[in-house]
Design an enzyme around this catalytic site. Structure first.
Site, PDB file in Angstrom:
ATOM      1  N   ASP A  60       0.812  -1.213   0.000  1.00  0.00           N
ATOM      2  CA  ASP A  60       0.000   0.000   0.000  1.00  0.00           C
ATOM      3  C   ASP A  60       0.851   1.271   0.000  1.00  0.00           C
ATOM      4  OD1 ASP A  60       1.049  -0.087   2.524  1.00  0.00           O
ATOM      5  OD2 ASP A  60      -0.851   0.269   3.580  1.00  0.00           O
ATOM      6  N   GLY A  61       2.183   1.132  -0.085  1.00  0.00           N
ATOM      7  CA  GLY A  61       3.068   2.284  -0.181  1.00  0.00           C
ATOM      8  C   GLY A  61       3.751   2.673   1.112  1.00  0.00           C
ATOM      9  N   LYS A  71      13.204  41.864  -9.656  1.00  0.00           N
ATOM     10  CA  LYS A  71      12.106  41.086 -10.231  1.00  0.00           C
ATOM     11  C   LYS A  71      10.912  41.120  -9.308  1.00  0.00           C
ATOM     12  CE  LYS A  71      13.230  36.574  -8.226  1.00  0.00           C
ATOM     13  NZ  LYS A  71      13.644  35.182  -8.452  1.00  0.00           N
ATOM     14  N   ASP A  83      22.488  31.630  -7.933  1.00  0.00           N
ATOM     15  CA  ASP A  83      21.249  31.380  -7.195  1.00  0.00           C
ATOM     16  C   ASP A  83      21.407  30.100  -6.379  1.00  0.00           C
ATOM     17  OD1 ASP A  83      18.716  31.903  -6.310  1.00  0.00           O
ATOM     18  OD2 ASP A  83      17.781  31.919  -8.295  1.00  0.00           O
ATOM     19  N   ASP A 101      14.589  25.817 -10.376  1.00  0.00           N
ATOM     20  CA  ASP A 101      13.411  24.950 -10.363  1.00  0.00           C
ATOM     21  C   ASP A 101      12.871  24.795 -11.784  1.00  0.00           C
ATOM     22  OD1 ASP A 101      11.136  23.515  -9.838  1.00  0.00           O
ATOM     23  OD2 ASP A 101      10.395  24.832  -8.268  1.00  0.00           O
ATOM     24  N   ALA A 140      13.269  27.009 -14.097  1.00  0.00           N
ATOM     25  CA  ALA A 140      14.212  27.763 -14.938  1.00  0.00           C
ATOM     26  C   ALA A 140      13.558  28.946 -15.650  1.00  0.00           C
ATOM     27  CB  ALA A 140      14.909  26.859 -15.953  1.00  0.00           C
ATOM     28  N   GLY A 141      12.291  29.222 -15.364  1.00  0.00           N
ATOM     29  CA  GLY A 141      11.635  30.370 -15.986  1.00  0.00           C
ATOM     30  C   GLY A 141      12.275  31.683 -15.581  1.00  0.00           C
TER      31      GLY A 141
END
Length: 370
Positions: free
Chosen positions: A95-96, A250, A276, A280, A282-283
């Site tokens: 069941d995980g 930003k 940085d 994540d 990359a946007g």
């Protein structure tokens, strides 16, 4: 091992079974590259490493264990320190549910558990909590959680009404489970250390990254912070590189969505290095690259400690005008990231290994950054 049945037996699929005789892999760090360049220095390091390995391998009260999130990093750390990786059995019920068992005695031992809480974050976090509980119940003298990537670190304050401060919750969970000390790498916000009621050692990947970019010897270099929150990190990096500093202003409009406003500082006809802690989706990174090039930058490189690289991140990086993204191995790199030359991975196993040695020997960790 048996198959799962209606009574909840294990399904026989092992997530992780570590054998003490399994071969370890050799770490590649900025220190090892520098030592290779200096012949006598390399011999001295090798001799010191052999001496270290012999002394720690004979210490039965010094143990390192790993979860399933980044086993190669744990193996590199053990290779550097000279301690065999602890034997465990980590499986799941049908069941995980997680099943964890220590396969060796840890009574009275100084134990380090290596487990970055990367994707899938909740699964790896729960694994870590269960491992801590097992070590506590097995009478380990001290349990130090080594978390190269601290999940939920970006949820560190109430920036909107009726939201959770999840990074504080995670800190409480680790402490309640039985951790006596935490070793973390490049937190999203340094004040997260204050969420813990146990001692915290906060490492920075900058020594490894600085060593790499010094070797590249980029001309007319300017270090760029992608936001105001990363200025302190970028300033320290710029001082080490003896380069000027620029900042990108930003505004975040939604989760994983930012709008670049303008560049503060002179970047015209210069090579820019964006620094940085996390990449994540990359946007934001690609928007920062475009903003720097639009105001006259010649080339743009980037480096980050934690390569989360979720969603279309790798596709965005490959299609962008970014020269190279340099990351560390705090998180295992996604399979498709290995097929692009734009992403370079450096190992921080040596840095974490030295910190573990310092904690075990009760010596200064901050001296690693002097």
């Amino acid at each position: 091992m048996t198959s799962a049945d209606g009574d909840g037996n294990l399904n026989g699929e092992s997530i992780l079974t570590i054998d003490a005789d399994a071969p370890a892999i050799t770490p590649v760090t900025s220190d090892s590259m520098a030592a290779e360049a200096a012949g006598t220095g390399a011999q001295a390091r090798a001799a010191a490493g052999r001496k270290r390995a012999k002394s720690y391998s004979e210490d039965k009260r010094f143990k390192i264990f790993s979860g399933s999130s980044n086993l190669p990093l744990a193996e590199e750390i053990c290779k550097f320190v000279g301690v065999p990786l602890g034997e465990v059995r980590l499986q799941r019920f049908s069941d995980g549910e997680v099943y964890f068992q220590l396969l060796e005695n840890v009574r009275g031992a100084d134990v380090f558990v290596v487990q970055p809480t990367c994707y899938p974050v909740d699964q790896h976090l729960l694994e870590l909590l269960i491992m801590i509980d097992a070590l506590k119940r097995a009478s380990a003298r001290r349990i130090t959680v080594v978390v190269p990537y601290y999940g939920y670190a970006r949820q560190d304050r109430k920036d909107r009404p009726r939201v959770a401060i999840s990074s504080k919750l995670v800190a409480d969970l680790l402490t309640t489970a039985g951790a006596n000390r935490a070793l973390l790498v490049d937190l999203h916000a340094a004040q997260i250390q204050g969420f813990f009621n146990i001692p915290v050692d906060h490492l920075f990947a900058s020594p490894v990254l600085v060593g790499y970019f010094r070797e590249l010897n980029l001309p007319d270099l300017t270090v760029v912070s992608p936001d105001a929150g990363g200025v302190e990190r970028a300033r320290f990096f710029a001082q080490k590189m003896e380069a000027p500093l620029a900042i990108v202003d930003k505004r975040r409009t939604d989760m994983n969505v930012t709008e670049v406003m303008h560049v503060i500082g002179d970047v015209q006809e210069r090579t820019c290095l964006i620094l940085d802690d996390i990449v994540d989706t990359a946007g934001t990174l690609i928007k920062t690259v475009d903003a720097l090039l639009e105001v006259g930058a010649k080339k743009v490189y980037a480096c980050a400690t934690h390569p989360v690289l979720s969603g279309r991140a790798i596709e965005r990086i490959v299609d962008s005008r970014l020269e190279q993204l340099v990351v560390t191995n705090t998180i295992p790199l996604r399979e498709e990231a290995h097929y692009t030359e734009k992403i370079k991975v450096l190992s921080i196993a040596g840095l974490i290994g030295r910190a573990i040695e310092s904690i075990h020997m009760e010596t200064s960790v901050s001296s690693l950054f002097n």
